[in-house]
Design a protein around this motif. Structure first.
Motif, short mmCIF file in Angstrom:
data_model
loop_
_atom_site.label_atom_id
_atom_site.label_comp_id
_atom_site.label_asym_id
_atom_site.label_seq_id
_atom_site.Cartn_x
_atom_site.Cartn_y
_atom_site.Cartn_z
N PRO A 169 0.81 -1.21 0.00
CA PRO A 169 0.00 0.00 0.00
C PRO A 169 0.85 1.28 0.00
CG PRO A 169 -0.14 -1.09 2.13
CD PRO A 169 0.63 -2.00 1.23
N ASN A 170 2.15 1.16 0.25
CA ASN A 170 3.01 2.33 0.25
C ASN A 170 3.69 2.59 -1.08
OD1 ASN A 170 3.53 1.40 3.48
ND2 ASN A 170 2.98 3.50 3.06
N CYS A 171 4.25 1.55 -1.70
CA CYS A 171 5.03 1.76 -2.92
C CYS A 171 4.43 1.06 -4.14
CB CYS A 171 6.46 1.29 -2.73
SG CYS A 171 6.65 -0.49 -2.49
N ASN A 172 3.38 0.28 -3.93
CA ASN A 172 2.66 -0.39 -5.02
C ASN A 172 3.45 -1.52 -5.71
OD1 ASN A 172 0.07 -0.49 -6.15
ND2 ASN A 172 0.74 0.56 -7.99
N LEU A 173 4.51 -2.00 -5.06
CA LEU A 173 5.25 -3.14 -5.59
C LEU A 173 4.55 -4.42 -5.17
CD1 LEU A 173 8.96 -2.11 -4.93
CD2 LEU A 173 7.78 -2.20 -7.13
N LYS A 174 4.62 -5.43 -6.01
CA LYS A 174 3.99 -6.72 -5.74
C LYS A 174 4.56 -7.33 -4.47
CE LYS A 174 3.06 -11.07 -8.08
NZ LYS A 174 3.32 -11.84 -9.30
N ILE A 175 3.68 -7.79 -3.57
CA ILE A 175 4.15 -8.39 -2.32
C ILE A 175 3.86 -9.89 -2.22
CG2 ILE A 175 4.21 -6.29 -0.97
CD1 ILE A 175 1.55 -6.97 0.24
N GLN A 176 3.21 -10.45 -3.21
CA GLN A 176 2.98 -11.90 -3.20
C GLN A 176 3.29 -12.47 -4.54
OE1 GLN A 176 -1.00 -12.83 -1.81
NE2 GLN A 176 -0.13 -13.44 0.11
#
Length: 64
Positions: free
Chosen positions: A57-64
């Motif tokens: 939610p902060n940088c919009n990079l994929k986390i999964q």
């Protein structure tokens, strides 16, 4: 008197903006933002249930 260095060690949750409870770092491509474990789990669940890829939610990079 409280040590002023204590404030530097406090992690703020990027979702609830409070002090992290059971802190975790977002995984995947984003490994630099901290969150409360429960907040991040709810965020991921809401994104996946909406048919979206879970992103930080902060940088919009994929986390999964």
């Amino acid at each position: 008197m409280a040590d002023s260095d204590d404030d530097d060690n406090v992690m703020e949750c990027g979702i609830c903006l409070d002090v992290c409870v059971d802190p975790v770092t977002a995984g995947g491509a984003c490994r630099r933002h901290n969150f409360c474990k429960a907040d991040l789990e709810r965020w991921i669940d809401s994104q996946v249930s909406a048919g979206r890829v879970a992103k930080c939610p902060n940088c919009n990079l994929k986390i999964q």
